[in-house]
Structure formats: structure tokens, C-alpha cells
Design a protein around this motif. Structure first.
Motif, PDB file in Angstrom:
ATOM      1  N   ARG A 161       0.833  -1.227   0.000  1.00 17.02           N
ATOM      2  CA  ARG A 161       0.000   0.000   0.000  1.00 17.02           C
ATOM      3  C   ARG A 161       0.854   1.258   0.000  1.00 17.02           C
ATOM      4  O   ARG A 161       0.596   2.187  -0.753  1.00 17.02           O
ATOM      5  N   TYR A 190     -11.931  11.329  -1.716  1.00 20.86           N
ATOM      6  CA  TYR A 190     -11.726  10.118  -0.926  1.00 20.86           C
ATOM      7  C   TYR A 190     -10.583   9.270  -1.484  1.00 20.86           C
ATOM      8  O   TYR A 190     -10.313   9.253  -2.678  1.00 20.86           O
ATOM      9  N   ASP A 191      -9.958   8.532  -0.611  1.00 21.49           N
ATOM     10  CA  ASP A 191      -8.794   7.721  -0.952  1.00 21.49           C
ATOM     11  C   ASP A 191      -9.242   6.402  -1.595  1.00 21.49           C
ATOM     12  O   ASP A 191      -9.232   5.350  -0.961  1.00 21.49           O
ATOM     13  N   ASP A 194      -6.436   3.414  -1.784  1.00 24.51           N
ATOM     14  CA  ASP A 194      -6.192   2.513  -0.663  1.00 24.51           C
ATOM     15  C   ASP A 194      -7.396   1.639  -0.353  1.00 24.51           C
ATOM     16  O   ASP A 194      -7.269   0.633   0.359  1.00 24.51           O
ATOM     17  N   LEU A 195      -8.551   2.018  -0.891  1.00 21.73           N
ATOM     18  CA  LEU A 195      -9.713   1.151  -0.736  1.00 21.73           C
ATOM     19  C   LEU A 195      -9.585  -0.087  -1.628  1.00 21.73           C
ATOM     20  O   LEU A 195      -9.883  -1.211  -1.209  1.00 21.73           O
ATOM     21  N   GLY A 198      -5.660  -4.005  -1.132  1.00 21.93           N
ATOM     22  CA  GLY A 198      -6.016  -4.832   0.017  1.00 21.93           C
ATOM     23  C   GLY A 198      -7.442  -5.357  -0.003  1.00 21.93           C
ATOM     24  O   GLY A 198      -7.847  -6.045   0.933  1.00 21.93           O
ATOM     25  N   MET A 452     -17.700  -2.153   6.074  1.00 26.18           N
ATOM     26  CA  MET A 452     -17.173  -2.885   4.917  1.00 26.18           C
ATOM     27  C   MET A 452     -18.305  -3.383   4.031  1.00 26.18           C
ATOM     28  O   MET A 452     -18.250  -3.284   2.802  1.00 26.18           O
TER      29      MET A 452
ATOM     30  N   TYR B 190     -11.171  -4.172   4.347  1.00 22.08           N
ATOM     31  CA  TYR B 190     -10.989  -2.918   3.630  1.00 22.08           C
ATOM     32  C   TYR B 190     -10.325  -1.869   4.505  1.00 22.08           C
ATOM     33  O   TYR B 190     -10.474  -1.853   5.723  1.00 22.08           O
ATOM     34  N   ASP B 191      -9.623  -0.973   3.846  1.00 27.15           N
ATOM     35  CA  ASP B 191      -8.850   0.046   4.532  1.00 27.15           C
ATOM     36  C   ASP B 191      -9.768   1.208   4.930  1.00 27.15           C
ATOM     37  O   ASP B 191      -9.792   2.263   4.298  1.00 27.15           O
ATOM     38  N   LEU B 192     -10.520   0.998   5.986  1.00 28.50           N
ATOM     39  CA  LEU B 192     -11.446   2.034   6.470  1.00 28.50           C
ATOM     40  C   LEU B 192     -10.691   3.265   6.957  1.00 28.50           C
ATOM     41  O   LEU B 192     -11.126   4.397   6.786  1.00 28.50           O
ATOM     42  N   ARG B 193      -9.549   3.005   7.579  1.00 28.43           N
ATOM     43  CA  ARG B 193      -8.752   4.119   8.126  1.00 28.43           C
ATOM     44  C   ARG B 193      -8.489   5.186   7.056  1.00 28.43           C
ATOM     45  O   ARG B 193      -8.789   6.361   7.247  1.00 28.43           O
ATOM     46  N   ASP B 194      -7.940   4.740   5.924  1.00 33.72           N
ATOM     47  CA  ASP B 194      -7.544   5.720   4.920  1.00 33.72           C
ATOM     48  C   ASP B 194      -8.737   6.313   4.186  1.00 33.72           C
ATOM     49  O   ASP B 194      -8.605   7.345   3.525  1.00 33.72           O
ATOM     50  N   LEU B 195      -9.888   5.674   4.323  1.00 42.40           N
ATOM     51  CA  LEU B 195     -11.105   6.263   3.756  1.00 42.40           C
ATOM     52  C   LEU B 195     -11.554   7.455   4.605  1.00 42.40           C
ATOM     53  O   LEU B 195     -11.948   8.500   4.072  1.00 42.40           O
ATOM     54  N   PHE B 196     -11.494   7.333   5.917  1.00 44.47           N
ATOM     55  CA  PHE B 196     -11.867   8.462   6.776  1.00 44.47           C
ATOM     56  C   PHE B 196     -10.795   9.554   6.735  1.00 44.47           C
ATOM     57  O   PHE B 196     -11.122  10.745   6.747  1.00 44.47           O
ATOM     58  N   GLY B 198      -8.677  12.171   5.284  1.00 42.10           N
ATOM     59  CA  GLY B 198      -8.809  12.952   4.051  1.00 42.10           C
ATOM     60  C   GLY B 198     -10.232  13.134   3.568  1.00 42.10           C
ATOM     61  O   GLY B 198     -10.447  13.732   2.524  1.00 42.10           O
ATOM     62  N   SER B 199     -11.219  12.633   4.319  1.00 42.65           N
ATOM     63  CA  SER B 199     -12.610  12.764   3.853  1.00 42.65           C
ATOM     64  C   SER B 199     -13.265  14.044   4.383  1.00 42.65           C
ATOM     65  O   SER B 199     -14.448  14.276   4.139  1.00 42.65           O
ATOM     66  N   LEU B 203     -17.725  11.769   6.098  1.00 46.19           N
ATOM     67  CA  LEU B 203     -18.116  10.361   6.242  1.00 46.19           C
ATOM     68  C   LEU B 203     -18.292   9.946   7.702  1.00 46.19           C
ATOM     69  O   LEU B 203     -18.862   8.889   7.983  1.00 46.19           O
TER      70      LEU B 203
END
Lengths: 473, 473
Positions: A161, A190-191, A194-195, A198, A452, B190-196, B198-199, B203
Motif C-alpha cells: 500500500r 476520498y482515498d 487505498d480502498l 487490500g 465494509m 478494507y482500509d477504512l482508516r484511509d477512507l476516513f 482525508g474525507s 463520512l
């Protein structure tokens, strides 16, 4: 209906690249031969547009798609189930290096590029792509990203990543998202990258990626240390981090029993320093120095001296040349083959906060010994990342197959519960696939699973992308 | 209805912490005073449970929430709109440092911790939290993560995203996701961390985070170089990366005109080396060395000598002590205040592949000069990250307010089109907020916006989390 889908696929990407009806074992069986599924067809698109055409055709018929790279995954995430209704989408024909931009320290490659070839292409430009793992001769960068692969250089360079700046993805609707970007900074929403990284092929198909490159270390130094306890291994790590900072590139721990398995299976290998009677483990330590020469070598030697002085290590040897360094790594890399030769065992790919590892190893070992007197533990892994491969072997003289069959669920529960109690992860670098999908809800908070599921439904409303992997519907 | 929501909020988190009806300007106006909204109320929860109670009450009444940290954002993302219907949720009371784990190199802090305090807490444990930016005395770590802040140490340590291992988040449904994790490896979904991250609060609400810590550099060296062209600045960066690798921690470029604005507004500041007649810019270069002593200093000096030898620089000066290093940074940090003193200008926060920067600067400058003869360009920023602050000032003698009013949209289009044509980003480190939300669709692929909208609908179906920021519905 099936006939017409296969005809549509053949029309879309060419009849030679849609395999159906013949021997598909290479795509249906996992590399460790633990399971074999059955595919409706194997498609081998040659371009991003091909991939989009395949996905659109499958979406139109509600056909499930199993994206597959080198099929080296360890959690049964890249083979079809046994329904015979799924299409395996192999990226193996998409292996172009699209661009290398040395001034930006980036390269853009297609998903089917074999990791070794990615590394070689970077080396050809005088640069380093640091992702490195045992299967690099056959795994693909697309699979590495889809599973957020780890490996031996994570301590310095991060997981897959962290090595990825941008992606090209075919969505579950068959649209192409061109998110290939060589940017270090981009806060335009939104990123998504990175979603998809993985997500194990459950949200879309990664078709290409822009990767970070690095200057190659000026010099690499490697050492092997005998370490009295896991506590001292953690102290040694802290010492190495203080003295080498970002130059510390590898910190592998090899437990006492792991070493003896290697010694007994591969007697021709020279174990540099066996763990002494009082030692719990050995550590393989590597530094990629920013400068070469005597001073850098002296800094590395001073670290070893300080480790001996502080009691973190009882003995240490430094590789004098590349051949000796390779020999040290060969011992480390021989653990898995030695285990395979020794017979079945119950494997775990776990991560913990580094500070909790000594307590975990002591408590979990005691709990297992209580449950299975004489149990043997093959413990090794990337201590610098808090990542252990914690493998449980039957007591000496007992039947390995019966042990696996009778004890696997119980051993998994003991190990994973001990991990979870210490804030750890039951899937550090191999992912969830189908192997761990049913135990995940025991260890992942329900709120996280709910988020998720909401994302899965939003991005793959037809549930055609690798269904049942990572998440049950 | 409104009365009852405020009563419910007062009952949930205490009457003293729900402000309504009085003077709320501090929360309604952005720090640069470009806009003022109107809040229904300002709530100041003291705990994660408080935040969850607030979100549930707002969700039950369909009331929009504007999460707010230090309110230092530059894109009008943390103030309410002027409808008077939104609740500002200030995290400023949640400022506990929950844990520091030196052996794991992590710390867990609440969202309202001021960045300066986070850095001080890390320093108190002998460690470094490297995120550093101009507003660190008042911005909060929650806001830094919500906007994926950048700053001056990104080259070595990454953006806020790369510095975060785990999050605690209150979802749009008012559930608490405990994703606080000190793990370097965790592939359990899923990479929830990187979704939040920068949002921008659209979200959910970040309430706490586990952050990476680092050993502090053994020695820091700083230099100032006069550089003949942007091409040579890029060549100097490559040279520094080859010689210093991960020890290179800062690489700031300051354009000729940016320097003259500082010199004219702050005559008391000593410009270490002015850009000579033939020089396009200066570079402020910083290295955090892994070792101290003469050898490390010698490596840094050798880089400067090599830069002069190669023609990347026409002159160079190295700070002899900390006071001199601070003086160099003070020149860099004075650009924004000098610009503010000089009057209005049209600002851009852009990123490009480093390799495309010289071409961008030449082409965009020519295009602007053609459109507005005599236009002045204040160009500076984090060249090592490809991130420029590209500010356009009225021609000498013309009216700044009229220039801003008449030319802003046209100048933005010229600059952003030139960025997009070279694979760049129109929002490198400040985000989208409401300032750029309407131009984003011109530069972001429709497929990406579609994926973002699907995620927004999935995680915030009532559209109560900072609505209309980042994305229009």
C-alpha cells in the motif's frame, strides 16, 4: 446462457484467450494444493479495455469474477469456488512496464507484471523497488496490491500500500477508473486507491499501478545475532532503530525450534550461530546504509557491540561480503521449505504491537502446551513490523495429519484469541480470502464489518467481484 | 423541533457544552476571514460517547453536522454554511494523550489535541512525531487527519495519512468504530482508516488516532542554495536524494519574486543568499541525519560541493548552528505573512510529478503573462513532494481587489488546466472543502466522482456529515 457468455467473451477478447472445458487446474488449484475449485472459464485479457469488456459481459449475466495474478496467495482468495459458475480473470498477459520516470522516482506497470520483473526494471534504471517476498518470481504486482503484500523490507519501505501512488481499476460496473498518478500529494477527495489496495479483488480489478521508486542503498550490512529472550529481541530492535533509524531495513526473528527444523531438514546449511542453550531465538538484522565506506560499516559494527554490551545478544556475526549475507538470508528463507518437508502444521500470520510480543509469545505458548503437551512452535517472522508467522507443529512422534484434522480449529482459537486480547491482527500480510472469512467476525468489530459491507454493496451491487471472499454477503 | 434538538443535546452532553444563540463567530468564520457561516449551535463534546450521542441526536432530526478541529483549514471546509441549520461539532475539549508506547513507536491521542502538543508529548518520550506545518500551534490532529495534512516533513515521513496507524471514528449513524491499532500490518479487510483520513468530515467524525513515532534525528543540517533554474532545482533534488536517501527531510523551493516580496515586507530579515540575477529560485534543504558528528556533517557538505560542481546551484550556505538554521526557515515561513501584508492574491495549492514541474512553471507562467501582462508570480513550496504554492499577484501598481474580483476565475482556470494537462492535482495538501467543490468535476474523472458518491451514500445515507463539502450531492 453460459454458452452465450463464453461466446461474448471470445468475441470481446479473442477466442484464444477464453479457456473453457479443458484442463484449468493451474488456475483452479492454489499453489500449496490445499484446495481446488472449478471455473466456468479462464479469461486472459490483454488490455485494460479487454478487462472492462469481460467485466461488462459478466455483469450483464450476473456472473461472478475471480481476479487472479500469480495465484500464489496463501488464503485461498484467488481460486474459484467449486460451483463451476465463476470466471477466473487472469491478468497474466498484462505485463507491460508502461513508464519509468526517474526524476519523479516512479514507475507505472501493468497488473500482470511479475514482482521480480518489476524489481529488475527498476534496477535497470538504477533505482530500487523495495517490495520483496518469497514468491517474487511468480507473484504479480496486481496481486501484491490486491492483497497489500508485506515481505522483508516493510520496516523501512512499508507494505505494498505504501509503495503505490496511483491505480488503474476496472470497476464492478465495467468502467475504467484512471487513477494512475505519480503524485506524492493529492487531496482531491476520498482515498479510492487505498480502498482497492487490500480488497482482494472484491471491489474491482486492478489493471495497472504507479509505484514509488527509491535510490538504492549505498551499502548493505547484514548480521546474525543469538538473542536470549523475546524481551531482548524487542530491546535489540529499539536499539537498532535508535542507532540506524530509517537505514534499518530488515529485522527477522527466528525462534529456537524454527532453527532446529531448518538444521535437521537441511544439514548442508551452515547455521551461522545456533541459538545457545540459554537463547530463545536468533535475529537476522539488515541495514541499507545511505553512505558506503568504513564509517557506515563502523556504525553497523558499533550497533552489534552495543547489543552485546547491553545483553540484547549473546553472540553476533556480521556478513563480510555479499555471499555471506546471502547465506544468512538462506537460513531465514529455508524455514518454510523445511517446515513443508517436516510435514503438516497449523500456520498463523499474525501481527501485534511490538511491545506486546514477548507477553504474547509467553502466554500463548503456555496455553498451547497446556492444551497439547509437547506441542512444538515454529515461530519466526518480521519482528520489526510486529508480524510473526506462528506455526504449531504436532508433538514429536505424533501423527501430523491427525493432529491437523483434530486440533486445527482449537489451536486457531487459542492463538487468535491471544492475539486479539493484545490488540493484534489475525491476518497481518496474507489477507482473509476464503480461509479466514468465517472467523473474521469473531475478531473484527461489528461496526467495521458493517462499514465494509456497506462499501461492498455500494461498489459491487451485483456481488460479482470475488463473492464471499473477505466478507460473507 | 430545533428547540427540542438543542434540549436533547444539552441533556446528552451538558448544558455548558451546547452553545446556541450567543456570539458564535469564532466557530462560524474561517481563520483567513474569507467567509462566515451561521450555526444552529456549537457543541463541544468531552468524550467519544458524547460525540456519538450528538451524532445520534442529529441523525434522528436530519440535522447536518460540521466537525471542527482548530478551524485553521484553508478551503472553507470546517465552517457551517449560512443556513443557520447546521451544528458545529467542535472536538476542542477532547485533547487527551491516551497512551505513548515507546517500544512500539506509537502514541494514541484524541482528535482535539493541538498538533504542537502532540509533538511535545512525543518529544517528552524522546521521540519524534514529524507532522509539522505553519498552523501547528492551533490546528488539531483530528483536523490534520480529516484533511490529510502535509507540511514540511512529507518528503521523509509522508503526509498525515502515512503517519496514522489506527482511528476511532463516530460513524454517521452514531456508532463508534474502534479502529485504534498500533499495528504496522493488518490485512483484515478494507482500509477504512484511509477512507476516513482525508474525507474532510463528510463520512464520520474522527475522535482519536494511533500515530507513528520515530527516533529523533541524531543531527540536523540545513542549507540555502541559489539555483539558476527550476530544471536545476529538480536536478538538485535528485542529487540530494541519491546522496542522502531517507535522511533528506526538507526540500523547499522559493521563487525569485517570492523572495523579493519577503525582502520588501520584512527588511529586517536577512536573506542568506539572494537569488542572483541569473537565478530563478532558492532552495532550502534540510537533512535529519541518522548519525551525528563530523562524518555526517562532511556528507552534507559534500552534497553542497557536488551541487555547485554540477551547476545545480550557483552559491550555497550551510547553517553553522541551530540559530542560523532557524533564520533560514524564518525566511521560508515569512512568505505567507509577507504576501498577506502585500495584499490580495490568487492562491493555488497544486501538485505535479516532480519531473513535470519545470515545464509547468515555464508554460503556465507564459500563459498568465500573455493573459495579464506584468502579472507577478509568488511561487514556493515543497518541491520534494511536487507540491507548489503557486500564487498570482496583480501587476505592480494595479488594484489588487479589482484584480482578484475580475481575474480569479480566469486565473484559476489557466493554472488548474495547466496542472491537469501534466497529471497534477488541484488540491495537493489543503483539500477541497467548499472552496473547490464546484471546480472539482472539471478535473476529477467522472468514474472517480461516481465511486466517491456511492461511498458517501453508503456511509452517510442521510447526508448529515458536512454536506456539500468535497462532493455536491
Amino acid at each position: 446462457m453460459t454458452g452465450s457468455l463464453i461466446d461474448i467473451l471470445r468475441g470481446a477478447i479473442g477466442p484464444d484467450h477464453v479457456l473453457a472445458g479443458g484442463d484449468l487446474e493451474a488456475w483452479e488449484r492454489d499453489r500449496r494444493s490445499r484446495a481446488r475449485g472449478r471455473a466456468l472459464a479462464v479469461v486472459r485479457p490483454g488490455s485494460t479495455a479487454d478487462v472492462a469488456a469481460v467485466v461488462r459481459a459478466c455483469a450483464a449475466t450476473g456472473t461472478a469474477i475471480v481476479p487472479q495474478g500469480g495465484n500464489t496467495g496463501l488464503v485461498l482468495g484467488s481460486i474459484p469456488d467449486d460451483s463451476g459458475t465463476r470466471v477466473v480473470l487472469s491478468l497474466s498477459r498484462m505485463r507491460a512496464v508502461r513508464e519509468i520516470d526517474p526524476a519523479n522516482l516512479t514507475m507505472t506497470v501493468e497488473a500482470g507484471c511479475v514482482l521480480h520483473d518489476v524489481r529488475e526494471a527498476a534496477a535497470g534504471a538504477g533505482l530500487l523497488f523495495p517490495l520483496s517476498l518469497a514468491s517474487e518470481g511468480s507473484c504479480t504486482i496486481g496481486g501484491n496490491l490486491a492483497t497489500n503484500a508485506g515481505g522483508t523490507q516493510v520496516l523501512r519501505y512499508g507494505n505494498a500500500r505504501e509503495l503505490c501512488l496511483g491505480l488503474e481499476v476496472v470497476t464492478a460496473a465495467g468502467d475504467v477508473w484512471d487513477g494512475l498518478s505519480g503524485l506524492r500529494k493529492d487531496n482531491t477527495g476520498y482515498d479510492l486507491r487505498d480502498l482497492f489496495v487490500g480488497s482482494e479483488g472484491t471491489l474491482g480489478v486492478i489493471t495497472a499501478a504507479t509505484l514509488k521508486l527509491f535510490p538504492r542503498p549505498a551499502a548493505t550490512h547484514t548480521a546474525w545475532l543469538a538473542v536470549p529472550s523475546m524481551e531482548q529481541a524487542v530491546a535489540l530492535l529499539a536499539l537498532a532503530q535508535r542507532r540506524l533509524a530509517g537505514e534499518l531495513s530488515g529485522f527477522e526473528v527466528i525462534g529456537r525450534h524454527a532453527l532446529s527444523v531448518v538444521a535437521s531438514q537441511f544439514p548442508q546449511l551452515r547455521i551461522p550461530i545456533p541459538a545457545g542453550d540459554g537463547d530463545a531465538c536468533c535475529v537476522l538484522l539488515e541495514a541499507g546504509m545511505n553512505a558506503s565506506g568504513e564509517h557506515a560499516e563502523g556504525r553497523f559494527q558499533a550497533l552489534l557491540a552495543a547489543a552485546l554490551e547491553a545483553g540484547c545478544a549473546t553472540d553476533a556475526v556480521m556478513a563480510a561480503n555479499i555471499a555471506q549475507a546471502r547465506a544468512l538470508w538462506q537460513v531465514r528463507d529455508s524455514i518454510s521449505p523445511a517446515q513443508a518437508a517436516e510435514g503438516l502444521n497449523i500456520k498463523h500470520d499474525i501481527a501485534l504491537p511490538v511491545s506486546r510480543i514477548p507477553d504474547f509469545v509467553a502466554a500463548c505458548g503456555a496455553r498451547l502446551e497446556q492444551a497439547i503437551p509437547g506441542v512444538r512452535l515454529v515461530i519466526f517472522g518480521h519482528l520489526g513490523d510486529g508480524n510473526l508467522h506462528y506455526n504449531v507443529q504436532a508433538p514429536d512422534g505424533s501423527d501430523a495429519a491427525a493432529f491437523l484434522h483434530g486440533q486445527e480449529a482449537g489451536v486457531n482459537a487459542i492463538v487468535h484469541d491471544a492475539v486479539a486480547a493484545r490488540g493484534g491482527s489475525i491476518a497481518a500480510e496474507h489477507g482473509i480470502g476464503s480461509l479466514k472469512v468465517d472467523i473474521l467476525p469473531r475478531y473484527k468489530p461489528a461496526v467495521a464489518l458493517g462499514l465494509m459491507r456497506a462499501i461492498k454493496r455500494a461498489l459491487d451491487p451485483l456481488d460479482i467481484m470475488n463473492p464471499g471472499r473477505v466478507l460473507r454477503p
